[in-house]
Design a protein around this motif. Structure first.
Motif, PDB file in Angstrom:
ATOM      1  N   VAL A  94       0.862  -1.181   0.000  1.00  0.00           N
ATOM      2  CA  VAL A  94       0.000   0.000   0.000  1.00  0.00           C
ATOM      3  C   VAL A  94       0.897   1.230   0.000  1.00  0.00           C
ATOM      4  CG1 VAL A  94      -1.786   1.285   1.254  1.00  0.00           C
ATOM      5  CG2 VAL A  94      -1.775  -1.234   1.319  1.00  0.00           C
ATOM      6  N   LEU A  95       0.674   2.128  -0.947  1.00  0.00           N
ATOM      7  CA  LEU A  95       1.423   3.383  -1.001  1.00  0.00           C
ATOM      8  C   LEU A  95       0.627   4.457  -0.278  1.00  0.00           C
ATOM      9  CD1 LEU A  95       3.716   5.218  -2.017  1.00  0.00           C
ATOM     10  CD2 LEU A  95       2.387   5.531  -4.129  1.00  0.00           C
ATOM     11  N   ALA A  96       1.305   5.134   0.655  1.00  0.00           N
ATOM     12  CA  ALA A  96       0.684   6.222   1.404  1.00  0.00           C
ATOM     13  C   ALA A  96       1.523   7.481   1.220  1.00  0.00           C
ATOM     14  CB  ALA A  96       0.578   5.857   2.883  1.00  0.00           C
ATOM     15  N   PRO A  97       1.202   8.298   0.216  1.00  0.00           N
ATOM     16  CA  PRO A  97       1.920   9.560   0.044  1.00  0.00           C
ATOM     17  C   PRO A  97       1.526  10.525   1.158  1.00  0.00           C
ATOM     18  CG  PRO A  97       0.640   8.979  -1.920  1.00  0.00           C
ATOM     19  CD  PRO A  97       0.228   8.072  -0.827  1.00  0.00           C
ATOM     20  N   VAL A  98       2.502  11.231   1.706  1.00  0.00           N
ATOM     21  CA  VAL A  98       2.245  12.186   2.785  1.00  0.00           C
ATOM     22  C   VAL A  98       2.935  13.502   2.488  1.00  0.00           C
ATOM     23  CG1 VAL A  98       1.962  10.368   4.523  1.00  0.00           C
ATOM     24  CG2 VAL A  98       4.209  11.405   4.186  1.00  0.00           C
ATOM     25  N   ASP A  99       2.461  14.558   3.156  1.00  0.00           N
ATOM     26  CA  ASP A  99       3.079  15.876   2.996  1.00  0.00           C
ATOM     27  C   ASP A  99       3.282  16.579   4.331  1.00  0.00           C
ATOM     28  OD1 ASP A  99       0.492  16.605   3.676  1.00  0.00           O
ATOM     29  OD2 ASP A  99      -0.009  17.395   1.701  1.00  0.00           O
ATOM     30  N   GLY A 100       3.077  15.854   5.420  1.00  0.00           N
ATOM     31  CA  GLY A 100       3.253  16.433   6.743  1.00  0.00           C
ATOM     32  C   GLY A 100       1.992  17.035   7.320  1.00  0.00           C
ATOM     33  N   SER A 101       0.905  17.050   6.567  1.00  0.00           N
ATOM     34  CA  SER A 101      -0.355  17.631   7.041  1.00  0.00           C
ATOM     35  C   SER A 101      -1.116  16.625   7.907  1.00  0.00           C
ATOM     36  CB  SER A 101      -1.231  18.045   5.851  1.00  0.00           C
ATOM     37  OG  SER A 101      -1.656  16.894   5.135  1.00  0.00           O
TER      38      SER A 101
END
Length: 152
Positions: free
Chosen positions: A12-19
């Motif tokens: 599972v890919l979980a892209p994050v941006d710190g939000s």
């Protein structure tokens, strides 16, 4: 293929941006991974302002690295609580020299690179917070991903 559960997920890919929204998306990604006995790959995508600031020397790269690492350590707490294996990486969501590079394309490239079976990311934002990079990419990923996508 097992007829009782025709849907298989290994990564599972979980892209994050710190939000906060991306932290919530990680919780969903971990739940999916836990359900299918899969692993999670957390991809931290740096936004345009951060990338441009680092390129021009206005933004301290070490501070960005420390903030990113801190967020990824919080994510580790979620994956550890469910005993879900995980990996992490960081990518620039924009490029001054490659005009087609944006958060949506970075997510899809990463999904292909790690052979992800499922993507979980924050949904389209109703705010214009500059730190919420991925929420602006949700529609693109939903439109072009070859994997199932959950937008939360």
């Amino acid at each position: 293929m097992d007829v009782s559960d025709p849907f298989r997920v290994e990564t599972v890919l979980a892209p994050v941006d710190g939000s906060e929204d991306s932290a919530t998306a990680v919780e969903y990604a971990v739940a999916v991974a836990d359900r299918y006995d899969a692993s999670v790959h957390v991809l931290f995508v740096l936004g345009r302002e951060v990338v441009q600031g680092m390129d021009s020397g206005v933004v301290d790269e070490q501070e960005v690295a420390d903030n990113t690492q801190g967020f990824l350590e919080e994510v580790a707490g979620v994956t550890d609580a469910y005993d879900v294996p995980y990996t992490t990486s960081v990518a620039h969501g924009f490029s001054p020299s490659i005009k087609t590079r944006h958060p949506g394309s970075v997510v899809l490239d990463a999904a292909d690179s790690i052979d992800a079976d499922f993507i979980v990311l924050p949904r389209e934002s109703v705010t214009d917070a500059p730190t919420e990079v991925l929420e602006k990419a949700a529609e693109y990923v939903l439109s072009y991903a070859s994997q199932p996508v959950l937008s939360v």
